[in-house]
Design an enzyme around this catalytic site. Structure first.
Site, PDB file in Angstrom:
ATOM      1  N   GLU A  65     -21.635  26.915  34.626  1.00  0.00           N
ATOM      2  CA  GLU A  65     -21.125  28.245  34.299  1.00  0.00           C
ATOM      3  C   GLU A  65     -22.263  29.111  33.759  1.00  0.00           C
ATOM      4  O   GLU A  65     -22.728  28.923  32.635  1.00  0.00           O
ATOM      5  CB  GLU A  65     -20.010  28.158  33.247  1.00  0.00           C
TER       6      GLU A  65
ATOM      7  N   ARG B 289     -23.900  37.572  30.745  1.00  0.00           N
ATOM      8  CA  ARG B 289     -24.228  38.191  29.451  1.00  0.00           C
ATOM      9  C   ARG B 289     -25.628  38.770  29.433  1.00  0.00           C
ATOM     10  O   ARG B 289     -26.043  39.351  28.422  1.00  0.00           O
ATOM     11  CB  ARG B 289     -24.100  37.162  28.314  1.00  0.00           C
TER      12      ARG B 289
ATOM     13  N   THR C 225     -17.881  34.799  31.605  1.00  0.00           N
ATOM     14  CA  THR C 225     -17.750  36.151  31.041  1.00  0.00           C
ATOM     15  C   THR C 225     -17.343  37.157  32.115  1.00  0.00           C
ATOM     16  O   THR C 225     -17.816  38.297  32.136  1.00  0.00           O
ATOM     17  CB  THR C 225     -19.040  36.599  30.306  1.00  0.00           C
TER      18      THR C 225
ATOM     19  N   LYS D 175      -8.871  27.980  29.977  1.00  0.00           N
ATOM     20  CA  LYS D 175      -9.911  27.812  28.963  1.00  0.00           C
ATOM     21  C   LYS D 175      -9.336  28.214  27.609  1.00  0.00           C
ATOM     22  O   LYS D 175      -8.808  29.319  27.458  1.00  0.00           O
ATOM     23  CB  LYS D 175     -11.126  28.685  29.294  1.00  0.00           C
TER      24      LYS D 175
END
Length: 213
Positions: A46, A50, A74, A134
């Site tokens: 993952e 960001r 994100t 999640k």
């Protein structure tokens, strides 16, 4: 960039005990880091959106490390989902959940692991057909005790706790029947990345095998 291999969220979660949560600031680190993780048996990666370099890093891993399965973290909007898919992502992880993000990921063919922190958010995700979620931020939102409480009303949901999860507390999470894997950044320490210490990252990945129930 398209791929013929598609994965469900559950397959992404089941592949290894830990999904590394990766923040990349330098495209040069992307490929050797991915190869180091794969060498340690961790291939679901993952890469969080960001940093300005994140999409280029995803593209490099997708192109040069075919044994890795790179995803985007994100993901917060339709634009994020589209950009992640275009870069070669094969799954997406979101910090929270909206129906718009869920539909966007479906539209571009990305398996989504949506973030939830409350019972209401779980119900919203379930209404849209998502049953692998999640739990984020896991420690701040109640930790293992919250997941135990959810195992009754949400008996049909599987979780990947992320946020404050470490090598030390991961076993407690992984011992729960409704937890398939955890997400953690400890597999890719910033200092190891900066120093190009790929052997250390491979060893950290190998160490996660002992966590599997």
């Amino acid at each position: 960039m398209s791929t013929s291999n598609t994965f469900t969220a559950l397959q992404v979660m089941q592949d290894a005990p830990v999904i590394p949560v990766i923040v990349l600031n330098d495209v040069k680190h992307a490929v050797p880091m991915a190869r180091a993780l794969v060498a340690g048996g961790v291939r679901m990666l993952e890469v969080t959106l960001r940093t300005p370099q994140a999409l280029a890093c995803i593209e490099a891993i997708a192109r040069e490390v075919p044994e890795a399965v790179v995803g985007a973290g994100t993901v917060r909007s339709r634009a994020d989902a589209q950009a992640a898919a275009n870069a070669g992502s094969r799954f997406a992880v979101s910090p929270g959940y909206t129906s718009a993000v869920g539909q966007a990921c479906r539209d571009v063919g990305l398996a989504l692991l949506p973030g939830v922190a409350t019972g209401g958010e779980i119900m919203m995700a379930q209404e849209d057909g998502f049953t692998e979620l999640k739990f984020f931020p896991a420690m701040q939102a109640g930790g293992p005790a919250m997941l135990k409480a959810w195992s009754g009303p949400f008996f049909d949901v599987k979780f990947c706790p992320t946020g404050g999860v470490s090598l030390q507390n991961a076993p407690e999470f992984l011992s729960l029947p409704n937890v398939v894997c955890v997400g953690g950044s400890w597999l890719v320490p910033a200092d190891a990345m900066a120093q190009g210490d790929w052997a250390r990252i491979t060893q950290l990945a190998l160490d996660t095998k002992a966590l599997r129930k």
